[in-house]
Design a protein around this motif. Structure first.
Motif, PDB file in Angstrom:
ATOM      1  N   MET A 101     -33.706 -26.589   3.468  1.00  0.00           N
ATOM      2  CA  MET A 101     -33.669 -25.184   3.839  1.00  0.00           C
ATOM      3  C   MET A 101     -35.044 -24.536   3.730  1.00  0.00           C
ATOM      4  O   MET A 101     -35.472 -23.778   4.603  1.00  0.00           O
ATOM      5  CB  MET A 101     -32.676 -24.454   2.943  1.00  0.00           C
ATOM      6  CG  MET A 101     -32.414 -23.029   3.353  1.00  0.00           C
ATOM      7  SD  MET A 101     -31.113 -22.352   2.346  1.00  0.00           S
ATOM      8  CE  MET A 101     -29.835 -23.562   2.596  1.00  0.00           C
ATOM      9  N   TRP A 111     -28.542 -17.441   0.886  1.00  0.00           N
ATOM     10  CA  TRP A 111     -27.747 -18.553   1.414  1.00  0.00           C
ATOM     11  C   TRP A 111     -26.339 -18.472   0.843  1.00  0.00           C
ATOM     12  O   TRP A 111     -26.159 -18.482  -0.368  1.00  0.00           O
ATOM     13  CB  TRP A 111     -28.423 -19.867   1.025  1.00  0.00           C
ATOM     14  CG  TRP A 111     -27.700 -21.130   1.373  1.00  0.00           C
ATOM     15  CD1 TRP A 111     -26.897 -21.365   2.446  1.00  0.00           C
ATOM     16  CD2 TRP A 111     -27.742 -22.353   0.629  1.00  0.00           C
ATOM     17  NE1 TRP A 111     -26.429 -22.659   2.427  1.00  0.00           N
ATOM     18  CE2 TRP A 111     -26.942 -23.293   1.319  1.00  0.00           C
ATOM     19  CE3 TRP A 111     -28.386 -22.755  -0.540  1.00  0.00           C
ATOM     20  CZ2 TRP A 111     -26.751 -24.601   0.869  1.00  0.00           C
ATOM     21  CZ3 TRP A 111     -28.209 -24.053  -0.992  1.00  0.00           C
ATOM     22  CH2 TRP A 111     -27.401 -24.966  -0.284  1.00  0.00           C
ATOM     23  N   ILE A 184     -28.691 -17.141   5.531  1.00  0.00           N
ATOM     24  CA  ILE A 184     -28.299 -18.494   5.907  1.00  0.00           C
ATOM     25  C   ILE A 184     -26.791 -18.613   5.684  1.00  0.00           C
ATOM     26  O   ILE A 184     -26.337 -18.811   4.548  1.00  0.00           O
ATOM     27  CB  ILE A 184     -29.044 -19.569   5.080  1.00  0.00           C
ATOM     28  CG1 ILE A 184     -30.545 -19.301   5.084  1.00  0.00           C
ATOM     29  CG2 ILE A 184     -28.720 -20.955   5.607  1.00  0.00           C
ATOM     30  CD1 ILE A 184     -31.196 -19.396   6.445  1.00  0.00           C
TER      31      ILE A 184
END
Length: 228
Positions: A101, A111, A184
């Motif tokens: 990531m 995220w 994300i």
């Protein structure tokens, strides 16, 4: 709108009110026992941080901010993961995904599995007493989510100035709404108890269910079970 409240079993209610002192003694003893066990675990494993917050639901946002503040002052963390104590977290998979990531997305990362256009509730446990909009900004469900270092540092530095709202997850969404974030979205962070082999975290588990998932993970790499 009008309401009529009817109280049934008046004698039971009177008995309950009469036993308040006894119940208070019971809960004080129970709280002392739990505190003692937590401190024993902290001394043995060094895995618990105690912050100066009364541990009730409405104080979870303050508890989260106190954690970020302590971590900012004591640990050079590259990422910070928030989860709940009734969750299984697949640490191995989370750590593996983090490296990929960072290479793809850089900083300002949040995220998780996000809720959008979530209505603000006016009644019950999740009633909102402070936030006045009809819907919350995007926020991650509580099973688990990760912020990058720059986001964590901002939270740690501003922890004393941030307004808290009815829960830690919606509070994070409100705090982050002014941030130029890289969201994300990843549905492997499960918002319900629907387990799959690639799950990063699964919520609403009993302690025994968490142990069972760890056992499955260690045995066959699938927290959901090892088949026949």
């Amino acid at each position: 709108m009008s309401m009529i409240l009817a109280i049934e079993e008046i004698d039971t209610l009177k008995d309950h009110l009469a036993s308040r002192q006894k119940l208070n003694r019971f809960w004080k003893k129970k709280r002392a026992t739990i505190t003692s066990k937590l401190r024993q675990e902290a001394e043995k494993y060094g895995d618990i941080l105690f912050v100066n917050v009364t541990d009730v639901y409405r104080n979870l946002p303050a508890k989260l901010l106190q954690f970020h503040k302590w971590l900012y002052n004591h640990v050079n963390a590259s990422h910070v993961l928030k989860t709940d104590d009734d969750c299984f977290v697949n640490i191995e998979s989370v750590m593996s995904a983090l490296g990929q990531m960072d290479r793809k997305n850089g900083g300002h990362i949040w995220w998780g599995s996000f809720r959008d256009q979530w209505l603000v509730e006016q009644w019950g446990k999740w009633s909102e007493l402070t936030y006045t909009a009809d819907v919350y900004p995007r926020f991650a469900c509580g099973v688990g989510n990760v912020v990058s270092r720059d986001v964590h540092i901002w939270l740690g530095q501003n922890s004393n100035q941030l307004q808290t709202y009815q829960g830690e997850d919606v509070s994070m969404g409100i705090w982050m709404s002014a941030f130029n974030l890289n969201y994300i979205k990843d549905d492997r962070w499960k918002c319900d108890k629907n387990c799959s082999p690639d799950s990063l975290a699964i919520p609403e588990l009993s302690p025994q269910e968490v142990r069972t998932m760890w056992s499955h993970k260690e045995t066959c790499s699938d927290p959901c079970g090892c088949g026949g």
